[in-house]
Design a protein around this motif. Structure first.
Motif, PDB file in Angstrom:
ATOM      1  N   TYR A  76     -19.984  27.201   5.191  1.00  0.00           N
ATOM      2  CA  TYR A  76     -21.375  27.754   4.580  1.00  0.00           C
ATOM      3  C   TYR A  76     -21.027  28.922   3.488  1.00  0.00           C
ATOM      4  O   TYR A  76     -21.415  28.863   2.359  1.00  0.00           O
ATOM      5  N   VAL A  77     -20.035  29.745   3.866  1.00  0.00           N
ATOM      6  CA  VAL A  77     -19.769  30.921   2.948  1.00  0.00           C
ATOM      7  C   VAL A  77     -19.046  30.224   1.779  1.00  0.00           C
ATOM      8  O   VAL A  77     -19.422  30.546   0.560  1.00  0.00           O
ATOM      9  N   VAL A  78     -18.135  29.137   1.630  1.00  0.00           N
ATOM     10  CA  VAL A  78     -17.593  28.807   0.718  1.00  0.00           C
ATOM     11  C   VAL A  78     -18.833  28.020  -0.365  1.00  0.00           C
ATOM     12  O   VAL A  78     -18.747  28.222  -1.480  1.00  0.00           O
ATOM     13  N   LEU A  79     -19.733  27.248   0.439  1.00  0.00           N
ATOM     14  CA  LEU A  79     -20.553  26.607  -0.615  1.00  0.00           C
ATOM     15  C   LEU A  79     -21.483  27.535  -1.122  1.00  0.00           C
ATOM     16  O   LEU A  79     -21.662  27.442  -2.313  1.00  0.00           O
ATOM     17  N   GLY A  80     -21.892  28.829  -0.481  1.00  0.00           N
ATOM     18  CA  GLY A  80     -22.792  29.635  -1.079  1.00  0.00           C
ATOM     19  C   GLY A  80     -22.074  30.317  -2.269  1.00  0.00           C
ATOM     20  O   GLY A  80     -22.580  30.515  -3.345  1.00  0.00           O
ATOM     21  N   LEU A  81     -20.876  30.703  -1.919  1.00  0.00           N
ATOM     22  CA  LEU A  81     -19.951  31.367  -3.178  1.00  0.00           C
ATOM     23  C   LEU A  81     -19.983  30.326  -4.135  1.00  0.00           C
ATOM     24  O   LEU A  81     -19.850  30.851  -5.425  1.00  0.00           O
ATOM     25  N   THR A  82     -19.606  28.922  -3.821  1.00  0.00           N
ATOM     26  CA  THR A  82     -19.304  28.078  -4.955  1.00  0.00           C
ATOM     27  C   THR A  82     -20.470  28.094  -5.880  1.00  0.00           C
ATOM     28  O   THR A  82     -20.571  27.858  -7.114  1.00  0.00           O
ATOM     29  N   THR A  83     -21.688  28.006  -5.275  1.00  0.00           N
ATOM     30  CA  THR A  83     -23.150  27.949  -5.889  1.00  0.00           C
ATOM     31  C   THR A  83     -23.256  28.952  -6.906  1.00  0.00           C
ATOM     32  O   THR A  83     -23.667  28.961  -8.135  1.00  0.00           O
ATOM     33  N   LEU A  84     -23.050  30.221  -6.186  1.00  0.00           N
ATOM     34  CA  LEU A  84     -23.279  31.244  -7.091  1.00  0.00           C
ATOM     35  C   LEU A  84     -22.356  31.628  -8.345  1.00  0.00           C
ATOM     36  O   LEU A  84     -22.753  31.894  -9.326  1.00  0.00           O
ATOM     37  N   SER A  85     -20.983  31.409  -8.037  1.00  0.00           N
ATOM     38  CA  SER A  85     -20.005  31.638  -8.953  1.00  0.00           C
ATOM     39  C   SER A  85     -20.244  30.507  -9.991  1.00  0.00           C
ATOM     40  O   SER A  85     -19.850  30.776 -11.171  1.00  0.00           O
ATOM     41  N   THR A  86     -20.491  28.990  -9.622  1.00  0.00           N
ATOM     42  CA  THR A  86     -20.780  28.059 -10.696  1.00  0.00           C
ATOM     43  C   THR A  86     -21.842  28.396 -11.586  1.00  0.00           C
ATOM     44  O   THR A  86     -21.677  28.445 -12.814  1.00  0.00           O
TER      45      THR A  86
END
Lengths: 186, 178
Positions: free
Chosen positions: A170-180
């Protein structure tokens, strides 16, 4: 076992008259009055050469049921992120390979793939297209980067239980969304 | 709103309809009378032949055990450690352009080389996973040589880009800001 007993009883009584009870029993046990023994090709191990045995096995293998396809498995964060890591990695590397090969072949085919030409072409696009293309590149790049760090964390032996796998996922998904989003509007 | 009308009794009735009534309605009655041809007993899922079965490979006699490959650290632990070193090295190489704004041509070239090595390892793993060499030895060899050849050409292409153009980091930056 049952049909064997029936067979023996039936052969003993065959010269005499057959009782109606036995008749009905033998009908239930087998379709004919005397059970015929059947042997499949694979079990006749005598007088079969090595090549014949191989071809029999190869033919049998083709009739075996194949393992179930992906669609029967429950969608779970674990294997979804795992296959996404490979898909995004292959897509990113494929893009780099295609660009480098095209850049090498460009003079031969009269193409212009210099950075200045590409930047000028990209700059002339409408804003929505720019944001869309940037997001399409940033999403696999950021996901593969964050998930790569997740993999390196696993390689040190940390977060390897189910709870850790889900939390880091879930951390990876959150960081991916923000950085994208950040990179797309940069 | 609609959920207010769904009482527990209605839900039970609905689920009973789903489980019992649907298959009976969907499948004609003749299906129960005719014996269905089945390849294997207990195999209940539908058979989808995505690809035809490949070459059947049987090594040795039928009852031979599978051979255990010789262990070699350069195929196992060294290889694994090298892969991790490249992956770990990519982190600072990726962050540096963001943090510093621009990087030296040498750092840019190292980034390009590390990305190509990382890509090569990834493609190699994909070929090993999806084209089993035991069943498709020729196809695997062909794909491996295509990968090796294209990787060399990619390195040449990136060298050309680094020497004749502005470099990877600067090019991405210029296109992104365009």
């Amino acid at each position: 076992m049952f049909s064997n007993t029936t067979f023996r009883t039936a052969s003993r009584l065959s010269s005499r008259q057959v009782s109606p009870l036995l008749k009905s029993t033998s009908v239930r046990a087998t379709s004919s009055s005397f059970p015929a023994q059947t042997r499949s090709a694979g079990t006749t191990s005598e007088n079969v050469t090595q090549d014949q045995a191989h071809s029999i096995l190869a033919a049998q293998r083709k009739l075996r049921p194949i393992s179930p396809h992906l669609s029967i498995y429950q969608p779970q964060l674990t294997w979804y992120l795992s296959i996404l890591n490979r898909i995004t990695g292959v897509a990113l590397s494929g893009g780099i390979y295609v660009f480098a090969l095209a850049y090498l072949a460009a003079p031969t085919f009269g193409l212009h793939l210099e950075s200045a030409t590409i930047a000028a072409a990209f700059g002339s696009l409408p804003v929505a297209a720019k944001v869309g293309i940037k997001a399409a590149v940033a999403l696999p790049f950021t996901f593969h980067s964050w998930n790569g760090i997740r993999h390196l964390l696993w390689d040190t032996g940390k977060a390897l239980d189910i709870k850790g796998v889900y939390r880091t996922g879930y951390v990876v998904l959150g960081l991916t969304t923000l950085s994208t989003v950040y990179l797309a509007f940069m | 709103m609609a959920s207010a009308f769904r009482t527990s009794a209605l839900r039970t009735a609905a689920s009973a309809f789903k489980t019992c009534a649907r298959p009976a309605l969907a499948a004609p009655k003749i299906a129960f009378l005719k014996p269905q041809p089945r390849i294997a007993a207990f195999h209940t899922s539908k058979s989808l032949s995505i690809l035809p079965p490949g070459r059947q490979v049987i090594e040795g006699t039928i009852n031979d055990a599978a051979p255990v490959p010789e262990s070699n650290p350069s195929h196992g632990s060294y290889h694994w450690t090298f892969e991790r070193l490249v992956s770990v090295g990519l982190i600072p190489l990726t962050i540096a352009p963001f943090a510093l704004g621009s990087v030296s041509p040498v750092t840019d070239a190292v980034l390009g080389a590390a990305v190509v090595i990382h890509s090569y390892i990834g493609f190699e793993s994909s070929i090993i996973d999806y084209i089993p060499g035991r069943k498709h030895p020729t196809a695997k060899k062909v794909f491996m040589w295509i990968l090796k050849g294209s990787t060399v050409l990619v390195l040449v292409g990136l060298y050309e880009f680094e020497t004749n153009d502005v470099g990877i980091t600067e090019a991405v930056k210029r296109v992104w800001k365009a």
